[in-house]
Write a protein that holds these residues in place. Structure first.
Motif, PDB file in Angstrom:
ATOM      1  N   MET A   1     -70.196  -1.827  72.671  1.00  0.00           N
ATOM      2  CA  MET A   1     -70.332  -0.541  73.348  1.00  0.00           C
ATOM      3  C   MET A   1     -70.961   0.499  72.429  1.00  0.00           C
ATOM      4  O   MET A   1     -71.855   1.256  72.834  1.00  0.00           O
ATOM      5  CB  MET A   1     -68.965  -0.064  73.848  1.00  0.00           C
ATOM      6  CG  MET A   1     -68.993   1.247  74.614  1.00  0.00           C
ATOM      7  SD  MET A   1     -69.978   1.176  76.140  1.00  0.00           S
ATOM      8  CE  MET A   1     -68.926   0.122  77.163  1.00  0.00           C
ATOM      9  N   LYS A   2     -70.517   0.531  71.183  1.00  0.00           N
ATOM     10  CA  LYS A   2     -71.074   1.505  70.232  1.00  0.00           C
ATOM     11  C   LYS A   2     -72.539   1.207  69.951  1.00  0.00           C
ATOM     12  O   LYS A   2     -73.368   2.122  69.870  1.00  0.00           O
ATOM     13  CB  LYS A   2     -70.270   1.468  68.925  1.00  0.00           C
ATOM     14  CG  LYS A   2     -68.914   2.148  69.024  1.00  0.00           C
ATOM     15  CD  LYS A   2     -68.193   2.177  67.693  1.00  0.00           C
ATOM     16  CE  LYS A   2     -67.581   0.844  67.355  1.00  0.00           C
ATOM     17  NZ  LYS A   2     -66.669   0.929  66.192  1.00  0.00           N
ATOM     18  N   GLU A   3     -72.882  -0.070  69.773  1.00  0.00           N
ATOM     19  CA  GLU A   3     -74.254  -0.436  69.432  1.00  0.00           C
ATOM     20  C   GLU A   3     -75.239  -0.122  70.555  1.00  0.00           C
ATOM     21  O   GLU A   3     -76.377   0.280  70.303  1.00  0.00           O
ATOM     22  CB  GLU A   3     -74.322  -1.932  69.110  1.00  0.00           C
ATOM     23  CG  GLU A   3     -73.673  -2.300  67.783  1.00  0.00           C
ATOM     24  CD  GLU A   3     -73.726  -3.788  67.526  1.00  0.00           C
ATOM     25  OE1 GLU A   3     -73.789  -4.180  66.347  1.00  0.00           O
ATOM     26  OE2 GLU A   3     -73.712  -4.574  68.501  1.00  0.00           O
ATOM     27  N   ILE A   4     -74.790  -0.292  71.793  1.00  0.00           N
ATOM     28  CA  ILE A   4     -75.709  -0.152  72.926  1.00  0.00           C
ATOM     29  C   ILE A   4     -75.752   1.267  73.486  1.00  0.00           C
ATOM     30  O   ILE A   4     -76.819   1.785  73.815  1.00  0.00           O
ATOM     31  CB  ILE A   4     -75.308  -1.139  74.045  1.00  0.00           C
ATOM     32  CG1 ILE A   4     -75.489  -2.569  73.560  1.00  0.00           C
ATOM     33  CG2 ILE A   4     -76.139  -0.904  75.312  1.00  0.00           C
ATOM     34  CD1 ILE A   4     -74.947  -3.613  74.504  1.00  0.00           C
ATOM     35  N   SER A   5     -74.594   1.920  73.591  1.00  0.00           N
ATOM     36  CA  SER A   5     -74.527   3.209  74.282  1.00  0.00           C
ATOM     37  C   SER A   5     -74.299   4.402  73.360  1.00  0.00           C
ATOM     38  O   SER A   5     -74.442   5.543  73.785  1.00  0.00           O
ATOM     39  CB  SER A   5     -73.399   3.176  75.326  1.00  0.00           C
ATOM     40  OG  SER A   5     -72.136   3.102  74.666  1.00  0.00           O
ATOM     41  N   TYR A   6     -73.898   4.140  72.115  1.00  0.00           N
ATOM     42  CA  TYR A   6     -73.561   5.207  71.155  1.00  0.00           C
ATOM     43  C   TYR A   6     -72.360   6.039  71.624  1.00  0.00           C
ATOM     44  O   TYR A   6     -72.196   7.174  71.218  1.00  0.00           O
ATOM     45  CB  TYR A   6     -74.760   6.116  70.887  1.00  0.00           C
ATOM     46  CG  TYR A   6     -75.948   5.377  70.345  1.00  0.00           C
ATOM     47  CD1 TYR A   6     -75.936   4.867  69.049  1.00  0.00           C
ATOM     48  CD2 TYR A   6     -77.073   5.154  71.131  1.00  0.00           C
ATOM     49  CE1 TYR A   6     -77.020   4.168  68.550  1.00  0.00           C
ATOM     50  CE2 TYR A   6     -78.162   4.452  70.638  1.00  0.00           C
ATOM     51  CZ  TYR A   6     -78.124   3.964  69.346  1.00  0.00           C
ATOM     52  OH  TYR A   6     -79.200   3.270  68.851  1.00  0.00           O
ATOM     53  N   ILE A   7     -71.518   5.436  72.489  1.00  0.00           N
ATOM     54  CA  ILE A   7     -70.262   6.056  72.891  1.00  0.00           C
ATOM     55  C   ILE A   7     -69.192   5.645  71.880  1.00  0.00           C
ATOM     56  O   ILE A   7     -69.163   4.497  71.427  1.00  0.00           O
ATOM     57  CB  ILE A   7     -69.847   5.602  74.303  1.00  0.00           C
ATOM     58  CG1 ILE A   7     -70.841   6.120  75.342  1.00  0.00           C
ATOM     59  CG2 ILE A   7     -68.437   6.095  74.649  1.00  0.00           C
ATOM     60  CD1 ILE A   7     -70.577   5.603  76.746  1.00  0.00           C
ATOM     61  N   HIS A   8     -68.313   6.579  71.537  1.00  0.00           N
ATOM     62  CA  HIS A   8     -67.229   6.235  70.627  1.00  0.00           C
ATOM     63  C   HIS A   8     -66.328   5.200  71.280  1.00  0.00           C
ATOM     64  O   HIS A   8     -65.843   5.386  72.396  1.00  0.00           O
ATOM     65  CB  HIS A   8     -66.397   7.474  70.282  1.00  0.00           C
ATOM     66  CG  HIS A   8     -65.115   7.148  69.583  1.00  0.00           C
ATOM     67  ND1 HIS A   8     -63.883   7.355  70.163  1.00  0.00           N
ATOM     68  CD2 HIS A   8     -64.881   6.595  68.372  1.00  0.00           C
ATOM     69  CE1 HIS A   8     -62.942   6.964  69.333  1.00  0.00           C
ATOM     70  NE2 HIS A   8     -63.510   6.499  68.242  1.00  0.00           N
ATOM     71  N   ALA A   9     -66.120   4.080  70.593  1.00  0.00           N
ATOM     72  CA  ALA A   9     -65.282   3.012  71.126  1.00  0.00           C
ATOM     73  C   ALA A   9     -64.479   2.386  69.992  1.00  0.00           C
ATOM     74  O   ALA A   9     -64.965   2.263  68.870  1.00  0.00           O
ATOM     75  CB  ALA A   9     -66.144   1.950  71.811  1.00  0.00           C
ATOM     76  N   GLU A  10     -63.248   1.996  70.300  1.00  0.00           N
ATOM     77  CA  GLU A  10     -62.368   1.372  69.315  1.00  0.00           C
ATOM     78  C   GLU A  10     -61.645   0.189  69.940  1.00  0.00           C
ATOM     79  O   GLU A  10     -61.344   0.196  71.130  1.00  0.00           O
ATOM     80  CB  GLU A  10     -61.319   2.365  68.793  1.00  0.00           C
ATOM     81  CG  GLU A  10     -61.872   3.468  67.922  1.00  0.00           C
ATOM     82  CD  GLU A  10     -60.759   4.327  67.330  1.00  0.00           C
ATOM     83  OE1 GLU A  10     -59.764   3.738  66.852  1.00  0.00           O
ATOM     84  OE2 GLU A  10     -60.876   5.554  67.368  1.00  0.00           O
ATOM     85  N   GLY A  11     -61.370  -0.817  69.125  1.00  0.00           N
ATOM     86  CA  GLY A  11     -60.565  -1.946  69.556  1.00  0.00           C
ATOM     87  C   GLY A  11     -59.154  -1.800  69.015  1.00  0.00           C
ATOM     88  O   GLY A  11     -58.970  -1.410  67.852  1.00  0.00           O
ATOM     89  N   TYR A  12     -58.161  -2.068  69.845  1.00  0.00           N
ATOM     90  CA  TYR A  12     -56.763  -1.905  69.449  1.00  0.00           C
ATOM     91  C   TYR A  12     -55.972  -3.181  69.740  1.00  0.00           C
ATOM     92  O   TYR A  12     -56.193  -3.849  70.752  1.00  0.00           O
ATOM     93  CB  TYR A  12     -56.098  -0.764  70.234  1.00  0.00           C
ATOM     94  CG  TYR A  12     -56.121   0.570  69.552  1.00  0.00           C
ATOM     95  CD1 TYR A  12     -55.112   0.941  68.660  1.00  0.00           C
ATOM     96  CD2 TYR A  12     -57.139   1.482  69.802  1.00  0.00           C
ATOM     97  CE1 TYR A  12     -55.124   2.180  68.044  1.00  0.00           C
ATOM     98  CE2 TYR A  12     -57.165   2.721  69.195  1.00  0.00           C
ATOM     99  CZ  TYR A  12     -56.149   3.059  68.310  1.00  0.00           C
ATOM    100  OH  TYR A  12     -56.162   4.282  67.696  1.00  0.00           O
ATOM    101  N   ALA A  13     -55.024  -3.478  68.861  1.00  0.00           N
ATOM    102  CA  ALA A  13     -54.004  -4.480  69.178  1.00  0.00           C
ATOM    103  C   ALA A  13     -52.986  -3.805  70.088  1.00  0.00           C
ATOM    104  O   ALA A  13     -52.582  -2.668  69.839  1.00  0.00           O
ATOM    105  CB  ALA A  13     -53.334  -4.968  67.900  1.00  0.00           C
ATOM    106  N   ALA A  14     -52.582  -4.481  71.159  1.00  0.00           N
ATOM    107  CA  ALA A  14     -51.719  -3.862  72.163  1.00  0.00           C
ATOM    108  C   ALA A  14     -50.451  -3.274  71.555  1.00  0.00           C
ATOM    109  O   ALA A  14     -50.000  -2.203  71.958  1.00  0.00           O
ATOM    110  CB  ALA A  14     -51.353  -4.898  73.235  1.00  0.00           C
ATOM    111  N   GLY A  15     -49.881  -3.956  70.577  1.00  0.00           N
ATOM    112  CA  GLY A  15     -48.639  -3.490  69.985  1.00  0.00           C
ATOM    113  C   GLY A  15     -48.780  -2.248  69.135  1.00  0.00           C
ATOM    114  O   GLY A  15     -47.781  -1.632  68.750  1.00  0.00           O
TER     115      GLY A  15
END
Length: 215
Positions: A151-165
C-alpha cells in the motif's frame, strides 16, 4: 528454525549452524548476499531463492531455487512475493511428506478466483483513508506487513502491519474514523479476531475483513 533480517545480520550475527536460506527477488540484495557469505564461513549449507538467473546470490549459494516469476515491472512485485511463498511452502510440504500437496496443486485456482472478485466497495472505503492498518494473527501477521508495504509503495498512503495481540498497545489508543483497518482472519483464530473487530467497531473505525467464506 528462525527468521533473521538480512539487513541486521552482519551487525548482530546470531549463532549460525545448519541450513541458511536467503531470499532475494533480484539476487543482488547486498545484505542477503552478505548473510549467505557469513553462513558459508560457518560451514553452513546455503540455499538462495531468487527470481533472476545468473544473479550474484545464485553464484554464491550452494543451491538455488529460481521463482521464475518473470521481469519485475512494478515496485510492488506482488508476483515475486507469491512465487517466494510457493517455493517456501514446497519446502515445508517436502519436509512434511506431502501433507500440503493438494493445496499447492490447486493454489492457482484460488488466485484466479480472487482476481475476478468485485472489490469496488472495498476500494471506495480505502480511497479517503489517511491511514491504513493491516492486522493479522499467526502466519497472517507477516502477510499483513507485506500488505502494508504494498500500500505504501503504490499509493503513498501511510500504512502499518500489526500483530492482532498488539492492537491494545499500538493502534487502539489512536483509533479514529478516518483510519481503515484491514484484517486477515485466520480460521483457527477466528474467535480471537472477532474480539479485535468488536474493539475497532466500538471506536467507529471502518473495517474490511478478509477470510474464508465459511467463517
Amino acid at each position: 528454525m528462525r527468521l533473521d533480517f538480512s539487513s541486521e545480520f552482519k551487525y548482530f550475527p546470531p549463532p549460525i549452524e545448519g541450513l541458511v536460506i536467503g531470499i532475494s527477488q533480484s539476487g543482488e540484495t547486498a545484505d542477503t548476499i552478505t548473510a549467505i557469505k557469513q553462513a558459508k564461513v560457518h560451514n553452513c549449507a546455503t540455499i538462495a531463492i531468487t527470481n533472476v538467473l545468473g544473479s550474484s546470490i545464485s553464484r554464491i549459494a550452494d543451491f538455488t531455487l529460481f521463482t521464475r516469476a518473470g521481469p519485475e515491472i512494478s515496485v510492488a512485485a506482488t508476483k515475486s512475493f507469491v512465487a517466494q511463498l510457493a517455493i517456501l511452502m514446497q519446502i515445508v510440504n517436502f519436509l512434511q511428506d506431502d501433507e500440503f500437496g493438494s493445496l499447492l496443486l490447486n493454489g492457482h485456482l484460488a488466485i484466479e478466483e480472487i482476481l475476478l472478485m468485485d472489490l469496488s466497495e472495498a476500494v471506495a472505503l480505502c480511497r479517503d483513508a489517511q491511514d491504513i492498518f493491516y492486522v493479522g494473527r499467526g502466519p497472517f501477521y507477516p502477510v499483513s506487513l507485506e500488505g502494508a508495504l504494498k500500500m505504501k509503495e503504490i499509493s503513498y498512503i501511510h500504512a502499518e502491519g500489526y500483530a492482532a495481540g498488539e492492537l491494545s498497545t499500538g493502534h487502539l489508543p489512536c483509533s479514529r474514523k478516518k483510519h481503515l483497518l484491514l484484517r486477515f482472519v485466520c480460521l483457527v483464530n477466528i474467535w480471537v479476531m472477532i474480539s479485535n473487530i468488536k474493539e475497532m467497531k466500538a471506536r467507529g473505525a471502518p473495517i474490511i475483513t478478509l477470510g474464508e467464506e465459511e467463517i
